[in-house]
Design an enzyme around this catalytic site. Sequence first.
Site, PDB file in Angstrom:
ATOM      1  N   SER A 272      29.755   4.326  27.239  1.00 57.41           N
ATOM      2  CA  SER A 272      28.673   3.404  27.614  1.00 57.41           C
ATOM      3  C   SER A 272      27.689   4.200  28.454  1.00 57.41           C
ATOM      4  O   SER A 272      27.969   5.320  28.876  1.00 57.41           O
ATOM      5  CB  SER A 272      29.224   2.244  28.444  1.00 57.41           C
ATOM      6  OG  SER A 272      29.465   2.666  29.781  1.00 57.41           O
ATOM      7  N   ASP A 273      26.542   3.630  28.729  1.00 61.77           N
ATOM      8  CA  ASP A 273      25.668   4.189  29.748  1.00 61.77           C
ATOM      9  C   ASP A 273      26.142   3.621  31.096  1.00 61.77           C
ATOM     10  O   ASP A 273      27.063   2.801  31.160  1.00 61.77           O
ATOM     11  CB  ASP A 273      24.201   3.844  29.440  1.00 61.77           C
ATOM     12  CG  ASP A 273      23.221   4.779  30.159  1.00 61.77           C
ATOM     13  OD1 ASP A 273      23.646   5.493  31.091  1.00 61.77           O
ATOM     14  OD2 ASP A 273      22.032   4.783  29.804  1.00 61.77           O
ATOM     15  N   TRP A 274      25.506   4.041  32.152  1.00 58.72           N
ATOM     16  CA  TRP A 274      25.875   3.721  33.543  1.00 58.72           C
ATOM     17  C   TRP A 274      26.025   2.198  33.746  1.00 58.72           C
ATOM     18  O   TRP A 274      25.041   1.470  33.630  1.00 58.72           O
ATOM     19  CB  TRP A 274      24.772   4.286  34.436  1.00 58.72           C
ATOM     20  CG  TRP A 274      25.020   4.285  35.896  1.00 58.72           C
ATOM     21  CD1 TRP A 274      24.746   3.266  36.752  1.00 58.72           C
ATOM     22  CD2 TRP A 274      25.548   5.353  36.694  1.00 58.72           C
ATOM     23  NE1 TRP A 274      25.061   3.622  38.024  1.00 58.72           N
ATOM     24  CE2 TRP A 274      25.556   4.913  38.028  1.00 58.72           C
ATOM     25  CE3 TRP A 274      26.010   6.644  36.416  1.00 58.72           C
ATOM     26  CZ2 TRP A 274      26.002   5.704  39.085  1.00 58.72           C
ATOM     27  CZ3 TRP A 274      26.458   7.428  37.456  1.00 58.72           C
ATOM     28  CH2 TRP A 274      26.457   6.963  38.768  1.00 58.72           C
ATOM     29  N   VAL A 275      27.240   1.750  34.009  1.00 59.66           N
ATOM     30  CA  VAL A 275      27.620   0.324  34.100  1.00 59.66           C
ATOM     31  C   VAL A 275      27.073  -0.541  32.959  1.00 59.66           C
ATOM     32  O   VAL A 275      26.898  -1.753  33.124  1.00 59.66           O
ATOM     33  CB  VAL A 275      27.313  -0.335  35.481  1.00 59.66           C
ATOM     34  CG1 VAL A 275      28.038   0.353  36.600  1.00 59.66           C
ATOM     35  CG2 VAL A 275      25.829  -0.424  35.797  1.00 59.66           C
ATOM     36  N   GLY A 276      26.849   0.078  31.832  1.00 61.38           N
ATOM     37  CA  GLY A 276      26.303  -0.656  30.678  1.00 61.38           C
ATOM     38  C   GLY A 276      27.215  -1.785  30.222  1.00 61.38           C
ATOM     39  O   GLY A 276      26.733  -2.806  29.707  1.00 61.38           O
TER      40      GLY A 276
END
Length: 746
Positions: A272-276
């Site tokens: 995922s992206d950052w806390v996505g």
Amino acid sequence: MNVRLSYVLGLLSAVAVSSLPLNGVTAQEAVERRVNELLGQMTLEEKVGQLNLVSHGPPLRWEDISEGKAGAVLNFNNAEDVARAQALVQQSRLKIPLLYGLDVLHGFRTQFPLPLGEAAAFNRRISFLASEWAAKEASYVGVNWTFAPMADLSRDSRWGRIVEGFGEDPYLGSVLTAARVEGFRKGGLAAATKHFAGYGAPQGGRDYDTTYIPRAEMYDTYLPSFRAAAEAGSASFMAAFNALNGEPSTANAWLLTDVLRKQWGFDGFVTSDWVGIGELVNHGVAADGAEAARKAILAGVDMDMMGQLYIRHLPDEVRAGRVPESVIDESVRRILRTKMRLGLFEQPAIDPKRTDANFPSKEARQAAREVARETLVLLQNKDDLLPVKSGTRSIAVIGPLADAPQDQMGPHAARGHKEDSVTMLQGIRQRAQSAGITVNHAPACDLMCRSTEQLSAAIEAAKKADLVIAVFGEPQELSGEAASRAYLDLSGKQKEVLEALADTGKPIALVVIGGRPQVLNSLVERIPSILMAWYPGTEGGNAVADVLFGDFNPSGKLPLTWPRATGQLPMYYNRLPSSRPTLPNNRFTLQYIDEAITPLYPFGWGLSYTQFAYSDATIGQKQLDAGQMLDVSVNVTNKGSRAGQEVVQLYTRDPVASRSRPLRQLKAFEKISLNPGETKRVSLRVPVESLGFHLDDGSYVVEAGAIQVFVGGSSLAGQVGEVEIVKTISLPPDERRASASTSVVQ
Ligand code: BGC
């Protein structure tokens, strides 16, 4: 060659293969056996630990590593920390090595131009070289995974992250994205190609806003560079923040499973992206963290960056029967497979004393200068103001960005130190000195150009000089992630300053620094020469001086359309025809009533200090069938008195099809060098199988009928002929298509 095989073969050159048995077992089978053996020993908690990606600093608890609760870490940028983590891995039950991730986008310590600038080089070798250097420096201190390349195509310069990508063209983007993946690998970094997908087309150019792109258009325009990354062996992908047609990419099974895995055969992993994953709650598709985790893993996101939601919720989700353990197993397999292919299990511990203190080396500086000068685009050069004339005795260098060592590195500068930068002022001063030219510098205003208190000193300096070199544009803070702009005019009072400089009547060359086109308005008439320098990196000052003084002939071409006004955006060359093509004197045709319909500078545009002429274009075979190539040859002659490089560009158009097709599309390019008076015959070959378009299900059709062909030095290239596709060709979604090839006959 399918994606999986090319991936394995690609990696074999870079990894420790000694552990792979050969006796009748392929390398791939051997890896799969090892993966399954290891998986068989893992508890559910250990499996979920592999899916957890945590950043250095909070929330990383170092014990997570020895307890098997982290499969990868990010924001590690020095050998001491990597060595500490490696020692903790040795204390864990299964001793599974970690991935050490970092945003190494355009250099580690030595900064190369930002990718958008790099794209302007139109040169695969240059992209490979820059990525290889970035990776060599980063991997030396233990980083083994980069969150790059960014393969997001964008047609909207309001979006700040346009600087991290390759611009607006899917073909150029595919070629350069693949080169970056390969360069990173050669230098020792596994790639995480991001942001999958559609992130570059947010509404209004607003970072993190939603995206609506029809599926056929995804396949035609936004996905090709991601596919090229998969085919070049990208070890991983990163899911994007945005919702695509209402379905967040982080929970989008169509993207992550149907397209990436089933159609393209990708068998690495997706983070995922950052806390996505947690942001699925903000998207309104999950009520809480547990549901977000469930939706993401079921859609195909294998790793949770910074959310801690997988580690917190997935064991319970499995025990409650809401997520089959086989799904977790498959994600773990993808991660372990990647780690094995990268040779991480065989890698010796890093020496914690390794530092980046000896970077940038002389060789790295040389490479950074070589790359930077290829990226500079000469937008206009009235009366041949540039290069600096031999009789010049004094130069006034004006502008805050002339001496801005931090800003010229651009956003995402990893371990870049501003002390390493050669600024524009330093580069120009050093070169001028060798020619006996005096240089005076006056900033004229502060970095954001809010105050013009220092303007009068700059005007005085300009009046005393034979030539003014003005360096203005976008300070780094205005570009990159979370830097969307509603106005693309030169910020603050820069225009006022430049107008005042023009009022002195002195000849001015403007060097534009920044991550996207700036709206120049009347300055275009008032300033004869404009050079786009992007964020040129550590050696930016030397590279710019090389071009200003004519030691290097500029050869960059715009990888995106340069608008006249922000209101023209989104704007791109490969647009569809209008029902009412522009007629200057007819209001009821395609146009604005308050601005020209044309861009200021088109895609593919860029001048040289010499002139190139195209002649004798011929098309090999005029009737084309499946498996054949559109084969175009053309003579290119250097008509001027300086050696130079030209990017020969081939565009096509399908004028009558079952659906409206773009007015032109780049299909091949070749960068060539020519001495004064020299002619080269350049051959550009395009497979027939890339002259069509996608349908919504991902299949590809090349319809029978005419295809127009254009060849020249920009997207304004003239038509050189037409070919005929003799019968319609249909290809299924998973069919890999050959790419263009070019050659130069002396
Ligand atoms: C960005 C990614 C980046 C990640 C880790 C996110 O905010 O969208 O591109 O790789 O942070 O730094």
